[in-house]
Design a protein around this motif. Structure first.
Motif, PDB file in Angstrom:
ATOM      1  N   ASN A   1       0.819  -1.202   0.000  1.00 18.22           N
ATOM      2  CA  ASN A   1       0.000   0.000   0.000  1.00 18.22           C
ATOM      3  C   ASN A   1       0.857   1.258   0.000  1.00 18.22           C
ATOM      4  N   LEU A   2       1.676   1.376  -1.060  1.00 16.71           N
ATOM      5  CA  LEU A   2       2.465   2.596  -1.259  1.00 16.71           C
ATOM      6  C   LEU A   2       1.528   3.805  -1.193  1.00 16.71           C
ATOM      7  N   ASP A   3       1.967   4.857  -0.510  1.00 18.22           N
ATOM      8  CA  ASP A   3       1.148   6.057  -0.335  1.00 18.22           C
ATOM      9  C   ASP A   3       1.858   7.310  -0.836  1.00 18.22           C
TER      10      ASP A   3
ATOM     11  N   ASP B   1       0.141   5.444  -6.611  1.00 21.24           N
ATOM     12  CA  ASP B   1      -0.378   5.158  -5.274  1.00 21.24           C
ATOM     13  C   ASP B   1      -1.090   3.817  -5.330  1.00 21.24           C
ATOM     14  N   GLN B   2      -0.824   2.968  -4.331  1.00 21.88           N
ATOM     15  CA  GLN B   2      -1.477   1.652  -4.293  1.00 21.88           C
ATOM     16  C   GLN B   2      -2.750   1.704  -3.460  1.00 21.88           C
TER      17      GLN B   2
ATOM     18  N   ASP C   1      -7.448   6.202  -0.733  1.00 20.05           N
ATOM     19  CA  ASP C   1      -6.350   7.134  -0.476  1.00 20.05           C
ATOM     20  C   ASP C   1      -6.447   8.382  -1.351  1.00 20.05           C
TER      21      ASP C   1
HETATM   22 CA   LIG Z   1      -1.950   3.842  -0.924  1.00 20.43          CA
END
Ligand SMILES: [Ca+2]
Ligand SMILES: [Ca+2]
Ligand SMILES: [Ca+2]
Lengths: 158, 158, 158
Positions: free
Chosen positions: A101-103, C95-96, C103
């Motif tokens: 879950n890269l942000d 963004d994941q 998000d």
């Molecule tokens: Ca994310």
């Protein structure tokens, strides 16, 4: 006697000076060292060279009120970053990372700067809380520009 | 007859007015009340006092076109926030929270304002969807500045 | 001989031209098509019509230095977006998405534009990596404005 000369022409209308500071720089790869300025060495726009990618600092030449904004990729761990002015942390951004879950995190600030003031981003605290990520299809950036100059000569043409 | 006098020198170039509205304010602690303006009572820059931290509202003195941007810490629950102009929700930002994954959300908008228009952020809907988080190493902020004044005298020196 | 004339009056204060480009546009619904500009067809501010919601492109009329910023809702899948200038990807945001954790992602950039340059956002790569979400209480936006004009006549009144 001759006649008096004509009055001079009105001055030129005020103009925004193309030399006015404005910069967007990005990371080319991960930055994780704590307690040193993050060096954004991928210039998107840095014509006036007010951002120095060796020191990682924006250096104020024209005193005035500036706007700064940054956008950071959070991966592969939590990130704690601060915007510094002259060695003092002014604004803080924190974002937690979870697997797969890269942000993205971001911040903006308006600051009055004096000549020679330095503004930069820095990971604070322990190094394990500090990676800023970037690769060739994922940017992390730092931008700033002069909103209003204290010194007309620096932001206006004469 | 003598020669005519020389023409006078051109006048001074015009200048941007330092009084032009510009503000960045932050939270000092959590804000969760729904349906009232969020009060950002940590001033990063608010010299002209166009942001009133008692009401939580930016109040337009000089009509013109403004830029606003906000950056919010999402913790410890989902957040639904709207930017309001004069009681009407104009822009919406939503971000969900999951345990151990504090997030950041942000928004920006360009708006034309008339004198006395009010701009502010507000949690909307149920209060349980509305906490904005901040502590002393994690900011949530609201910024705005005048892009173009409708009234030259208000944003320029004479 | 006549005396020299008096110096001229100071020039008119510099004025930002109300015609100067500035725009904020949003999505009205999901956008997922890859490799075509994202069409933001909800105008928050687009008086000068420099953003064309048919093509999805901001088109430069007045050469100069511009600031662009975008804020995107990440749901219900990962998103890879790029800001393009004239067919070339300039800045990347990734963004994941994880279930129940909508998000927000954002980016900003300063760019020098020539007349007729086009700036727009586009999902890149496979379509499955590209949905930008929006509904009536959740915005995804694209904003831009002129910082400094190369041509004084276009951003200043005479
Ligand atoms: Ca994310
Ligand atoms: Ca997070
Ligand atoms: Ca989230």
């Amino acid at each position: 006697d001759g006649r008096d000369g004509e009055n001079g022409k009105p001055g030129e209308p005020g103009q925004r000076e193309s030399r006015a500071p404005k910069v967007t720089v990005g990371l080319t790869s991960r930055a994780s060292a704590a307690n040193v300025p993050i060096r954004f060495n991928k210039p998107f726009y840095n014509e006036q060279r007010h951002y120095d990618d060796t020191s990682g600092k924006f250096r104020c030449v024209y005193p005035g009120v500036y706007f700064f904004t940054y956008h950071l990729t959070i991966y592969p761990k939590d990130t704690r970053v601060s915007l510094y002015r002259n060695g003092k942390a002014v604004m803080f951004t924190y974002d937690q990372f979870q697997e797969n879950n890269l942000d993205q995190a971001s911040g903006s600030i308006i600051l009055r700067l004096e000549a020679r003031d330095e503004v930069y981003l820095q990971v604070y605290g322990e190094e394990e809380h500090g990676e800023i990520y970037a690769d060739n299809t994922n940017d992390s950036t730092f931008s700033g520009f002069l909103l209003y100059s204290d010194d007309p000569a620096s932001s206006q043409r004469s």
